[in-house]
Design a protein around this motif. Structure first.
Motif, PDB file in Angstrom:
ATOM      1  N   ASP B  77       0.838  -1.203   0.000  1.00  0.00           N
ATOM      2  CA  ASP B  77       0.000   0.000   0.000  1.00  0.00           C
ATOM      3  C   ASP B  77       0.878   1.260   0.000  1.00  0.00           C
ATOM      4  N   ALA B  78       0.276   2.386  -0.294  1.00  0.00           N
ATOM      5  CA  ALA B  78       0.950   3.688  -0.211  1.00  0.00           C
ATOM      6  C   ALA B  78      -0.134   4.755  -0.211  1.00  0.00           C
ATOM      7  N   ASP B  79       0.293   5.999  -0.003  1.00  0.00           N
ATOM      8  CA  ASP B  79      -0.662   7.110  -0.020  1.00  0.00           C
ATOM      9  C   ASP B  79      -1.167   7.363  -1.445  1.00  0.00           C
ATOM     10  N   ASP B  80      -2.309   8.003  -1.543  1.00  0.00           N
ATOM     11  CA  ASP B  80      -2.812   8.438  -2.844  1.00  0.00           C
ATOM     12  C   ASP B  80      -1.798   9.381  -3.501  1.00  0.00           C
ATOM     13  N   ILE B  81      -1.909   9.485  -4.811  1.00  0.00           N
ATOM     14  CA  ILE B  81      -0.942  10.269  -5.587  1.00  0.00           C
ATOM     15  C   ILE B  81      -1.634  11.475  -6.196  1.00  0.00           C
ATOM     16  N   SER B  82      -0.925  12.586  -6.207  1.00  0.00           N
ATOM     17  CA  SER B  82      -1.454  13.786  -6.863  1.00  0.00           C
ATOM     18  C   SER B  82      -0.275  14.617  -7.354  1.00  0.00           C
ATOM     19  N   GLU B  83      -0.135  14.700  -8.665  1.00  0.00           N
ATOM     20  CA  GLU B  83       0.984  15.416  -9.275  1.00  0.00           C
ATOM     21  C   GLU B  83       0.437  16.501 -10.197  1.00  0.00           C
ATOM     22  N   ALA B  84       0.877  17.723  -9.999  1.00  0.00           N
ATOM     23  CA  ALA B  84       0.388  18.851 -10.803  1.00  0.00           C
ATOM     24  C   ALA B  84       1.179  18.981 -12.102  1.00  0.00           C
ATOM     25  N   SER B  85       0.609  19.672 -13.046  1.00  0.00           N
ATOM     26  CA  SER B  85       1.271  20.040 -14.313  1.00  0.00           C
ATOM     27  C   SER B  85       1.763  18.830 -15.093  1.00  0.00           C
ATOM     28  N   GLN B  86       0.892  17.853 -15.248  1.00  0.00           N
ATOM     29  CA  GLN B  86       1.264  16.625 -15.953  1.00  0.00           C
ATOM     30  C   GLN B  86       0.607  16.583 -17.335  1.00  0.00           C
ATOM     31  N   THR B  87       1.393  16.169 -18.336  1.00  0.00           N
ATOM     32  CA  THR B  87       0.866  15.994 -19.687  1.00  0.00           C
ATOM     33  C   THR B  87       1.411  14.701 -20.261  1.00  0.00           C
TER      34      THR B  87
END
Lengths: 289, 140
Positions: B77-87
Motif C-alpha cells: 500500500d501507499a498514499d494516494d498520488i497527486s501530481e500537478a502540471s502533468q501531460t
C-alpha cells in the motif's frame, strides 16, 4: 466548456525573397485565452523551421517537398488587438525562391497552456499518388478533444482535396481548408474523436498525383485526471511432493566376525637349576641376611 | 489439511529490503503501447523506454507492507498520488523499487487504471489507491 474548433484563418502565401518571413492573418473572433495553432510550410528540402515571438513549437517535419512547423500560442489581449502574426523560417538551405504558406486555427475551451495542449504526428508520403496514406497514428487526449488532419505540399498544386479519414474509429470530418495552388496546397479537416485509442493511419485524397506531408493533431484544453485501480491479487501455486509408497521387505541379520591378530609369544628357557651342598654347617645364605 | 503460505515472511523480507537496500518505491505512468511481460520485464531498465511520453517517476509516500489477517493476505500500500502540471497519455502504471540505477531497480507490478486510457493535459494527475492497496499475495 469542452475544447472546440473556433475559426480558421485564410491561407497566406509568399516567397522567401519578399521579406524573409510570412504574415498570417488573425483568425476571426479571436478572444483572449483562446488557443491558436499555426501550421506553416516552406518548399525547402529538409530545412526551414519557423519561429515567432511568443509562440512555442509543437513539432516540425523537414521533408524533401515540404518542411512543416506547427506552433501554438494562447491568445493575449495584444494578440486580440493584432491583425496578423509574423513567422520566420530559418536554416542554411532556405533560398530566395522558396514558397511559404501557412494558416492559423483558433480553439476555444476552459484553459490552455500552449504547445502542451497539442499532440501532433507527422508523416511524409513522397510518392506521386492521389491517395495519400500517412503512418501518423496518435491516441487523442480524450473524446472531448479535437482532431485536426492536415495534408500539405509546399511546391505543387495538388488539386481539390477530399476523403479525410483515419483507419480506426473514423469520425465525421468537416473540411476547413481546401487550398490548392502552385504556391502550395493545404487540405485541413477537423473532427471529434469517437474513441480514445490509436487512430492508425490517416488518409487524404488528392486530385493530382503529388507528394504530401500529413499531420494528425489532437487538441485539448488543460485537463486534470483522477484514476482508480482494482487490487491485484496473486495466489501461490503449491507444487506438492509426490509420495512414493515403499515395499515392505525383510532382511537378515548382518554379522561381522572380528579378525584377531594374536600376539606371538616369545620367552627364554630358565637356566638349569642345581642344588649344591652347603659349604659348612654354619654357613649362612648371604642373600637372606 | 490446508495448504498455506505463511504471510509474515513477505513482510519480513520486504521490510528488510526496503530498510537496508536504500530503495525508493516509485510509480511510473506507462504508455498505452506497453504490454507487460512478468517473466522478462524484471528491472526498470527493461521498461523505462515504455514510460508514457512526458511522464516522470512519481515517488510513493508511506509505501508499506501489511498483513491483512481478515483476508489472509499481505498487502502493498501507499498514499494516494497527486501530481500537478502533468501531460501524457497512459492506461496503466508500474511500481518499481528505485535504487538509483535502472538495471538494479526491480519492478513489483503493472496495473491497469479502471478508467482505461487517460490524458492529463497540463493538469493534475491523481491516483486514488485502492482501499486494500496496490497488490497482495494471498496465503493460498
Amino acid at each position: 466548456m469542452a475544447t472546440a474548433f473556433g475559426t480558421i484563418s485564410s491561407v497566406a502565401t509568399t516567397t522567401f525573397n519578399v521579406t524573409g518571413d510570412i504574415d498570417v492573418s488573425k483568425p476571426a473572433s479571436l478572444t483572449e485565452g483562446d488557443l491558436m495553432v499555426a501550421v506553416l510550410q516552406i518548399g525547402t528540402a529538409n530545412d526551414g523551421v519557423y519561429s515567432a515571438t511568443g509562440w512555442s513549437e509543437v513539432d516540425n517535419e523537414l521533408g524533401s517537398v515540404s518542411s512543416v512547423t506547427v506552433l501554438a500560442k494562447v491568445a493575449t489581449s495584444g494578440d486580440v488587438a493584432a491583425s496578423d502574426f509574423t513567422f520566420t523560417p530559418s536554416g542554411t538551405q532556405v533560398g530566395s525562391s522558396d514558397e511559404m504558406s501557412g494558416f492559423i486555427i483558433r480553439f476555444t475551451g476552459n484553459s490552455f497552456t500552449g504547445a502542451e495542449n497539442v499532440k501532433a504526428s507527422f508523416f511524409q508520403d513522397n510518392a506521386a499518388t492521389t491517395t495519400k496514406t500517412f503512418s501518423n497514428g496518435i491516441v487523442p487526449f480524450s473524446t472531448g478533444s479535437v482532431f485536426v488532419l492536415v495534408a500539405c505540399n509546399a511546391q505543387s498544386n495538388v488539386g481539390a482535396q477530399s476523403g479525410y479519414a483515419i483507419t480506426n474509429n473514423d469520425p465525421t470530418w468537416t473540411e476547413r481548408i481546401d487550398y490548392n495552388s502552385s504556391a502550395g496546397s493545404f487540405g485541413v479537416a477537423t473532427a471529434t474523436p469517437s474513441a480514445v485509442s490509436d487512430t492508425g493511419d490517416s488518409t487524404v485524397v488528392y486530385t493530382a498525383s503529388e507528394a504530401s506531408t500529413g499531420i494528425l493533431m489532437a487538441v485539448q484544453e488543460d485537463t486534470n485526471q483522477t484514476v482508480t485501480h482494482s487490487l491485484l491479487t496473486q495466489s501461490p501455486t503449491f507444487t506438492k511432493p509426490v509420495l512414493s509408497v515403499g515395499t515392505t521387505t525383510t532382511h537378515s541379520l548382518l554379522t561381522q566376525s572380528p579378525t584377531i591378530n594374536n600376539p606371538s609369544a616369545k620367552g627364554s628357557a630358565p637356566t638349569q637349576w642345581s642344588n649344591p651342598d652347603k659349604p659348612s654347617t654354619d654357613w649362612l645364605n648371604p642373600d637372606k641376611l | 489439511m490446508a495448504d498455506v503460505i505463511h504471510l509474515q515472511q513477505y513482510k519480513t523480507i520486504y521490510d528488510y529490503y526496503l530498510t537496508n537496500a536504500t530503495v525508493t518505491p516509485k510509480l511510473a505512468p506507462m504508455a498505452t503501447s506497453y504490454t507487460p511481460n512478468s517473466a522478462t520485464d524484471s528491472y526498470w531498465s527493461d521498461i523505462s523506454a515504455s514510460m508514457a511520453s512526458g511522464a516522470t517517476l512519481i515517488t510513493l509516500a508511506n509505501f508499506s507492507v501489511n498483513i491483512d489477517a481478515g483476508n489472509f493476505r499481505v498487502e502493498f500500500d501507499a498514499d494516494d498520488i497527486s501530481e500537478a502540471s502533468q501531460t501524457f497519455t497512459t492506461d496503466k502504471f508500474s511500481i518499481i523499487l528505485d535504487t538509483g540505477t535502472p538495471s538494479t531497480s526491480v519492478i513489483l507490478c503493472t496495473i491497469d487504471y479502471t478508467e482505461g486510457t487517460v490524458s492529463p493535459v497540463n493538469g493534475t494527475f491523481a491516483i486514488t489507491v485502492n482501499a486494500e492497496g496496490f497488490f497482495a499475495f494471498n496465503d493460498n
